[in-house]
Design an enzyme around this catalytic site. Structure first.
Site, PDB file in Angstrom:
ATOM      1  N   GLU A 115       0.853  -1.199   0.000  1.00  0.00           N
ATOM      2  CA  GLU A 115       0.000   0.000   0.000  1.00  0.00           C
ATOM      3  C   GLU A 115       0.882   1.241   0.000  1.00  0.00           C
ATOM      4  OE1 GLU A 115      -2.398   0.053   3.504  1.00  0.00           O
ATOM      5  OE2 GLU A 115      -2.906  -2.060   3.298  1.00  0.00           O
ATOM      6  N   LYS A 117       2.474   4.532   1.497  1.00  0.00           N
ATOM      7  CA  LYS A 117       2.655   5.096   2.836  1.00  0.00           C
ATOM      8  C   LYS A 117       2.365   6.584   2.706  1.00  0.00           C
ATOM      9  CE  LYS A 117       5.885   5.497   6.685  1.00  0.00           C
ATOM     10  NZ  LYS A 117       5.013   6.476   7.259  1.00  0.00           N
ATOM     11  N   ASP A 119       1.771  10.391   3.218  1.00  0.00           N
ATOM     12  CA  ASP A 119       2.466  11.372   4.039  1.00  0.00           C
ATOM     13  C   ASP A 119       1.437  12.345   4.605  1.00  0.00           C
ATOM     14  OD1 ASP A 119       4.504  12.605   5.286  1.00  0.00           O
ATOM     15  OD2 ASP A 119       5.315  13.599   3.517  1.00  0.00           O
ATOM     16  N   LYS A 320      10.747   2.800   3.014  1.00  0.00           N
ATOM     17  CA  LYS A 320      10.909   4.229   2.712  1.00  0.00           C
ATOM     18  C   LYS A 320      11.728   4.364   1.439  1.00  0.00           C
ATOM     19  CE  LYS A 320       9.511   6.523   6.558  1.00  0.00           C
ATOM     20  NZ  LYS A 320      10.356   7.534   7.109  1.00  0.00           N
ATOM     21  N   CYS A 417      26.829  42.802 -17.310  1.00  0.00           N
ATOM     22  CA  CYS A 417      27.085  44.117 -17.901  1.00  0.00           C
ATOM     23  C   CYS A 417      27.880  45.031 -16.981  1.00  0.00           C
ATOM     24  CB  CYS A 417      25.775  44.782 -18.324  1.00  0.00           C
ATOM     25  SG  CYS A 417      24.786  45.343 -16.929  1.00  0.00           S
TER      26      CYS A 417
HETATM   27  S1  IVH Z   1      -0.465   0.704   8.872  1.00  0.00           S
HETATM   28  C1  IVH Z   1      -1.259  -1.518  12.512  1.00  0.00           C
HETATM   29  N1  IVH Z   1      -0.673   1.676   6.478  1.00  0.00           N
HETATM   30  O1  IVH Z   1       2.707   5.630   8.728  1.00  0.00           O
HETATM   31  C2  IVH Z   1      -1.304  -0.455  11.504  1.00  0.00           C
HETATM   32  N2  IVH Z   1       0.222   3.085   8.149  1.00  0.00           N
HETATM   33  O2  IVH Z   1       5.336   5.381   9.967  1.00  0.00           O
HETATM   34  C3  IVH Z   1      -0.035   0.303  11.414  1.00  0.00           C
HETATM   35  N3  IVH Z   1       0.810   5.331   7.361  1.00  0.00           N
HETATM   36  O3  IVH Z   1       1.576   5.834  12.013  1.00  0.00           O
HETATM   37  C4  IVH Z   1      -0.068   1.375  10.400  1.00  0.00           C
HETATM   38  N4  IVH Z   1       0.191   5.033   5.269  1.00  0.00           N
HETATM   39  O4  IVH Z   1       0.192   7.011  10.235  1.00  0.00           O
HETATM   40  C5  IVH Z   1      -0.292   1.925   7.733  1.00  0.00           C
HETATM   41  N5  IVH Z   1      -0.937   2.384   4.279  1.00  0.00           N
HETATM   42  C6  IVH Z   1      -0.568   2.648   5.536  1.00  0.00           C
HETATM   43  C7  IVH Z   1      -0.047   3.876   5.943  1.00  0.00           C
HETATM   44  C8  IVH Z   1       0.345   4.062   7.266  1.00  0.00           C
HETATM   45  C9  IVH Z   1       0.695   5.885   6.144  1.00  0.00           C
HETATM   46  C10 IVH Z   1       1.374   6.016   8.524  1.00  0.00           C
HETATM   47  C11 IVH Z   1       0.651   5.765   9.812  1.00  0.00           C
HETATM   48  C12 IVH Z   1       1.716   5.276  10.750  1.00  0.00           C
HETATM   49  C13 IVH Z   1       2.964   5.771  10.099  1.00  0.00           C
HETATM   50  C14 IVH Z   1       4.148   4.901  10.513  1.00  0.00           C
END
Ligand code: IVH
Length: 676
Positions: A115, A117, A119, A320, A417
């Protein structure tokens, strides 16, 4: 390592981390990347796990992450709102798989969901009997800020589920987790509005989203168009899916927004890794910002069994993307002269790879940035390169200073110039004071002929420089005095190219007045302001005669632009320029308002335009059709009389061919209008 040296190292790490946390959170001026920060924190964590006796109460590892505000009501989360551990490479992802492998049966075959991540910031939504009853931020993971009225303003947060009557029944109680963020275009639009209202622009989308969500007055949140993507069920009373993949599908069916364009499910780690690593180059194609991908074990039962380390569930890992920042040495600063005379500094760097590209130069924005960040020659500097953005210097790494660094000297004279340099009112920019600076003229001519301005097809930057160097032109107006004989001896100009350029130049004489005004490159006068000015003054002469007082009376013109307009028209060089334009036959009055009907040859006919025509722009072609009584529509149907097709036509051409509609090229269209 002896326990003494470990203890020393831990102390070193703690103080370094404290400094970085302070720089990041208080000063908003980090000097290391997130990855470098995580590496330090992990090293400290490892030492402390091996030797718990070395843990001190002030260790950054003991801090419970919290973003609680003092002035919002609180919500107790039904379960801990967990975080994620990070991976920065293929090796890190494989190491994660190995770690969890030790806790699983030896032959365990896992499926993985990938999925984005997001921001943004975590928000937890609680529904009772299908109705949204509260929304909370992550807070410290146990208790969050109650932001219910604010979350209700977000259109992608369903107020009731299922949102569509065709959706599945919702459990009696359902708590869903997701991420609130700004779509890039919404953030840009918000900043455009701020600029128009003369307010300070928002620098960072994530912080702005967080601020917007925590407003005490939900009406303010409503003016900041936020979006929420959901990815997780925190708790449910009732049956819910048993895999992450099905959860996402289920959430979508209930009416939540999910990131369908990114989400994938794989039955092996190799494919998962290939997808995740390869996605980095597409990250900027998305309509929202992501800083990586999350890889999750698909089976929720397995993920549950794997449990949690600290605040990180073992069943998922955040991959990341490679840093878009790097540290390198600043060797020199060169100053470039722009169209309005502003001198912009460019950093000359020790070449450094960032995101697969070797960066040797970077923008320093303006003189003010160099001064306020105290950037010095010889400094180690952090350089950022993100997507299509030109690499830029974030700031110096102060702890790396040796004392040998020297302040950047400000130019006192124009590097091209040699005229004196002045500072603008804000003292943000330096500029060359000579309106006849050859570099300024070259930039002005380039701008004058460019697409957004007079759009002289066939004359690009190189052509302009060539004509200037050979003395065939000296300013913008000279373009209209070029003769085919001037062009023919030039490299790359055959008869045909010269003839085409002459046609484009001729056509440019009759562009709408607003285009001409914008093309003059007056400070603060872009295409919108130019249109406002035309609406008010109707001719270049009336505009030139206007006083500052008249000018500020025009909607959309502020005092600064009024001043710069008055100064521009008072400049002798510019007065001469206007006279030369007039003598060349360039249209200096607004003709667009006159109702014209050149003929009724196309009366009753409907046209559709597709592709790029050889010489007419789309607007010009439409105008010709309308002036001769025809109608232009967007889509092809049986009622379409002709499709006018140019280069790279779209599906409209296919459709026309299927329907047997006559196709015209530009010449045939003109023939239809001009012919007998
Ligand atoms: S899952 C048990 N899925 O990233 C669930 N987090 O660095 C744990 N975040 O605090 C989180 N996209 O705010 C999950 N597709 C995604 C995410 C995601 C962004 C964030 C979330 C978490 C932070 C951790």
């Amino acid at each position: 390592m002896s326990i003494e040296s470990l203890s020393e190292r831990a102390a070193e790490l703690r103080s370094a981390l404290h400094e970085h946390i302070y720089r990041y959170n208080v000063l908003s001026d980090p000097i290391i990347t997130d990855a470098e920060y995580d590496a330090l924190l992990n090293e400290l964590r490892e030492i402390e796990t091996e030797h718990p006796e070395l843990i001190t109460p002030d260790s950054p590892t003991q801090r419970v992450g919290s973003d609680l505000s003092s002035d919002l009501p609180k919500v107790q989360h039904p379960r801990s709102i967990l975080s994620l551990s990070n991976a920065y490479s293929e090796a890190d992802i494989r190491a994660w798989r190995q770690r969890i492998g030790r806790l699983l049966p030896e032959d365990a075959q896992l499926e993985y969901v990938v999925e984005p991540k997001f921001d943004g910031l975590t928000v937890v939504l609680a529904y009772e009997n299908g109705i949204l009853v509260n929304a909370a931020t992550r807070g410290n993971g146990e208790v969050g800020d109650d932001v219910t009225p604010n979350a209700r303003t977000i259109r992608t947060v369903p107020l009731r589920i299922p949102a569509a009557s065709s959706g599945p029944d919702a459990p009696a109680r359902l708590v869903v987790r997701g991420e609130v963020l700004f779509l890039k275009q919404d953030f840009q639009a918000l900043n455009t509005r701020m600029r128009e209202e003369g307010l300070t622009l928002f620098a960072n989308a994530r912080n702005t989203a967080s601020g917007a969500l925590k407003q005490k007055d939900a009406r303010i949140t409503a003016e900041r168009p936020l979006t929420m993507y959901c990815y997780n069920i925190v708790v449910a009373d009732g049956a819910v899916p048993d895999t992450q993949w099905k959860t996402l599908q289920y959430l979508r069916e209930l009416g939540f927004l999910t990131a369908d364009e990114v989400i994938r499910c794989f039955d092996n780690l190799d494919d998962t890794i290939e997808y995740a690593l390869g996605y980095a180059e597409h990250r900027h194609d998305l309509t929202y910002e992501i800083d990586g991908l999350v890889i999750k074990v698909n089976s929720l039962a397995t993920a549950d069994e794997l449990g949690v380390v600290g605040k990180d569930p073992r069943g998922a890992v955040a991959y990341k993307f490679p840093a878009e920042e790097a540290t390198t040495k600043l060797r020199d600063v060169v100053w470039n002269v722009g169209r309005t005379g502003v001198l912009t500094p460019t950093a000359v760097l020790d070449p450094v790879p960032i995101g697969g590209v070797i960066v040797k130069q970077a923008s320093l924005h303006n003189y003010d940035l160099i001064a306020s960040k105290d950037i010095r020659l010889g400094d180690s500097v952090v350089v950022k390169r993100s997507g299509d953005v030109i690499p830029y210097v974030v700031g110096p790494v102060l702890p790396a200073r040796t004392g040998e660094e020297v302040p950047v000297a400000l130019p006192e004279v124009c590097p091209v110039c040699g005229s004196p340099v002045a500072r603008d009112e804000d003292e943000v920019a330096l500029y060359c004071t000579n309106p006849a600076c050859p570099e300024r003229i070259a930039r002005n001519v380039e701008y004058f002929v460019s697409r957004g301005a007079l759009d002289i097809d066939g004359l690009g930057e190189r052509g302009v420089r060539l004509l200037l160097d050979l003395g065939l032109i000296h300013d913008e107006a000279d373009i209209f005095y070029i003769k085919p004989d001037d062009l023919l001896p030039l490299e790359g100009f055959g008869e045909k190219r010269a003839a085409n350029l002459m046609t484009s130049i001729e056509r440019a004489k009759h562009r709408p007045l607003a285009r001409l005004i914008a093309a003059l490159g007056i400070r603060g006068v872009g295409s919108t302001t130019a249109e406002d000015l035309v609406e008010h003054f109707h001719s270049l002469d009336a505009l030139a005669a206007a006083s500052v007082k008249d000018l500020v009376g025009v909607d959309g013109v502020g005092p600064r632009t009024a001043q710069s307009l008055a100064e521009w028209f008072a400049e002798p060089r510019n007065k001469a320029l206007i006279e030369k334009l007039r003598a060349a036959g360039v249209e200096l009055v607004d003709t667009s308002a006159k109702p014209v009907n050149d003929s009724d040859k196309l009366a009753g006919m409907t046209f559709v335009l597709t592709g790029t025509l050889p010489s007419l722009t789309r607007t010009e072609a439409s105008e010709i059709i309308q002036r001769n009584g025809g109608k232009v529509t967007d889509s092809v149907s049986k009622k379409t009389s002709y499709v006018v097709a140019g280069d790279a036509p779209g599906s409209k051409l296919d459709k026309a061919q299927k329907l047997g509609i006559s196709i015209l090229d530009e010449a045939a269209l003109l023939e239809l209008v001009n012919g007998e």
